[in-house]
Scaffold this active site. Sequence first.
Site, PDB file in Angstrom:
ATOM      1  N   TYR A 217      -0.742  15.108 117.743  1.00 58.96           N
ATOM      2  CA  TYR A 217      -1.592  15.669 116.692  1.00 58.96           C
ATOM      3  C   TYR A 217      -1.514  17.181 116.676  1.00 58.96           C
ATOM      4  CZ  TYR A 217      -5.256  17.104 120.008  1.00 58.96           C
ATOM      5  OH  TYR A 217      -5.950  17.716 121.020  1.00 58.96           O
TER       6      TYR A 217
ATOM      7  N   ARG B 150       5.058  23.553 116.880  1.00 62.38           N
ATOM      8  CA  ARG B 150       4.468  22.877 118.046  1.00 62.38           C
ATOM      9  C   ARG B 150       4.411  21.371 117.813  1.00 62.38           C
ATOM     10  NH1 ARG B 150      -1.332  24.725 120.335  1.00 62.38           N
ATOM     11  NH2 ARG B 150      -2.046  23.585 118.504  1.00 62.38           N
TER      12      ARG B 150
ATOM     13  N   ARG C  37       2.571  -6.204 121.127  1.00 59.64           N
ATOM     14  CA  ARG C  37       2.080  -5.229 122.099  1.00 59.64           C
ATOM     15  C   ARG C  37       3.029  -5.170 123.285  1.00 59.64           C
ATOM     16  NH1 ARG C  37      -0.541  -4.096 126.499  1.00 59.64           N
ATOM     17  NH2 ARG C  37      -1.864  -2.253 126.507  1.00 59.64           N
TER      18      ARG C  37
ATOM     19  N   HIS D 248       4.816  -2.151 125.793  1.00 58.46           N
ATOM     20  CA  HIS D 248       4.752  -0.714 126.080  1.00 58.46           C
ATOM     21  C   HIS D 248       5.970   0.029 125.527  1.00 58.46           C
ATOM     22  CE1 HIS D 248       1.593  -2.031 128.705  1.00 58.46           C
ATOM     23  NE2 HIS D 248       1.359  -0.813 129.159  1.00 58.46           N
TER      24      HIS D 248
ATOM     25  N   LYS E 269       1.063  17.791 122.664  1.00 60.77           N
ATOM     26  CA  LYS E 269      -0.300  17.646 122.123  1.00 60.77           C
ATOM     27  C   LYS E 269      -0.499  16.170 121.766  1.00 60.77           C
ATOM     28  CE  LYS E 269      -3.462  20.352 119.223  1.00 60.77           C
ATOM     29  NZ  LYS E 269      -4.532  20.499 120.192  1.00 60.77           N
TER      30      LYS E 269
ATOM     31  N   GLU F 266      -5.767  25.374 132.340  1.00 61.67           N
ATOM     32  CA  GLU F 266      -6.389  25.653 131.039  1.00 61.67           C
ATOM     33  C   GLU F 266      -7.750  24.975 130.987  1.00 61.67           C
ATOM     34  OE1 GLU F 266      -4.184  23.854 127.807  1.00 61.67           O
ATOM     35  OE2 GLU F 266      -3.841  22.027 128.941  1.00 61.67           O
TER      36      GLU F 266
HETATM   37  N1  PMP Z   1      -5.248  23.537 125.410  1.00 59.70           N
HETATM   38  C1  PMP Z   1      -5.772  22.366 125.022  1.00 59.70           C
HETATM   39  C2  PMP Z   1      -5.768  21.223 125.976  1.00 59.70           C
HETATM   40  C3  PMP Z   1      -6.305  22.222 123.734  1.00 59.70           C
HETATM   41  O1  PMP Z   1      -6.806  21.043 123.322  1.00 59.70           O
HETATM   42  C4  PMP Z   1      -6.335  23.336 122.869  1.00 59.70           C
HETATM   43  C5  PMP Z   1      -6.957  23.233 121.509  1.00 59.70           C
HETATM   44  N2  PMP Z   1      -6.129  22.587 120.611  1.00 59.70           N
HETATM   45  C6  PMP Z   1      -5.775  24.539 123.313  1.00 59.70           C
HETATM   46  C7  PMP Z   1      -5.246  24.607 124.599  1.00 59.70           C
HETATM   47  C8  PMP Z   1      -5.741  25.751 122.425  1.00 59.70           C
HETATM   48  O2  PMP Z   1      -4.785  25.599 121.409  1.00 59.70           O
HETATM   49  P1  PMP Z   1      -4.930  26.337 119.996  1.00 59.70           P
HETATM   50  O3  PMP Z   1      -5.128  27.780 120.281  1.00 59.70           O
HETATM   51  O4  PMP Z   1      -3.642  26.062 119.327  1.00 59.70           O
HETATM   52  O5  PMP Z   1      -6.106  25.728 119.307  1.00 59.70           O
END
Ligand code: PMP
Length: 287
Positions: free
Chosen positions: A31, A50, A103, A105, A150, A182
């Site tokens: 996403y 991205r 289903r 994997h 993501k 993060e």
């Molecule tokens: N890390 C994670 C795990 C996130 O979910 C997000 C938010 N999308 C970010 C970093 C920051 O990304 P962005 O600046 O593109 O929103």
Amino acid sequence: MIAWLDGAFLPLAEARVSVLDRGFLFGDGVYEIVPVYSRRAFRLDEHLRRLQHSLDGIRLANPMAPGDWRGLISDLVARQDFDDQSLYIQITRGVPAEGQPLRDHAFPAAARPTVFVYAQPLRTAAPEQKAAGVCAVTATDPRWQHCDIKAISLLANVLMRQQAVDAGCAETVMLRDGFLTEGAASNIFVVAGGLLLAPPPSPHMLTGITYDVVLELAAAHAIPHAVRPVSEAELRAADEIWMTSSTREIMAVVRLDGETVGAGVPGPVARRMDACYQQFKRDVMRA
Ligand code: PMP
């Protein structure tokens, strides 16, 4: 709110996907979230890049060319009746074609990806919250080795964010092997002795679009900065800690695990960066 699902626009409340969709069964999808200011998508090329990186990471062909994405997004943005939007894009590996196991994997031999896009009103932080800053807690990063994808399978991030909420805080700052990775849904910066520090992009974090903008602005405005691993000790001793994301923008963390960070209010570097960021947004929107 108008959504786009598999080739058609429809009211969000009417959008439906099959229970056999691999996004539902396996979290097999990726996403993006793109902020839209005054009906202009912010850093769209970077978000689409991205998205491609995430699709490559899960070996799913991009169902649309960049030009088609841009066309679809501008159409969807135009159909909403609000100007500032948070645009959500999701692509899953879809429903296995007729005759394929329902289903399994492993990837089905044939499946059409599900493409879902919608916009909701953008809610950025309230000015009072920004002025006060937020609190955060720390936790050991429990995630896998592909946090640069993501992925919609966000269970670890969900649990991490809930841990923060349970503690009355806004974010959980994650540490892996003694180093900052993060936040549950944000990137984390620290300021130590006037130097802005950012952990380097790696498979252990998602490189935020906001993260990149912050580093560009630091360079453009000669704010001393370094991209290098940040230890737990440096995090705990920091003068400033920030969380950044497309919707939170630059948010100062003023308490970490109950300990006051710096002076307990958003620090001077955070305030300067936020001013640069707001100006940058205005300039981009005017361009
Ligand atoms: N890390 C994670 C795990 C996130 O979910 C997000 C938010 N999308 C970010 C970093 C920051 O990304 P962005 O600046 O593109 O929103």
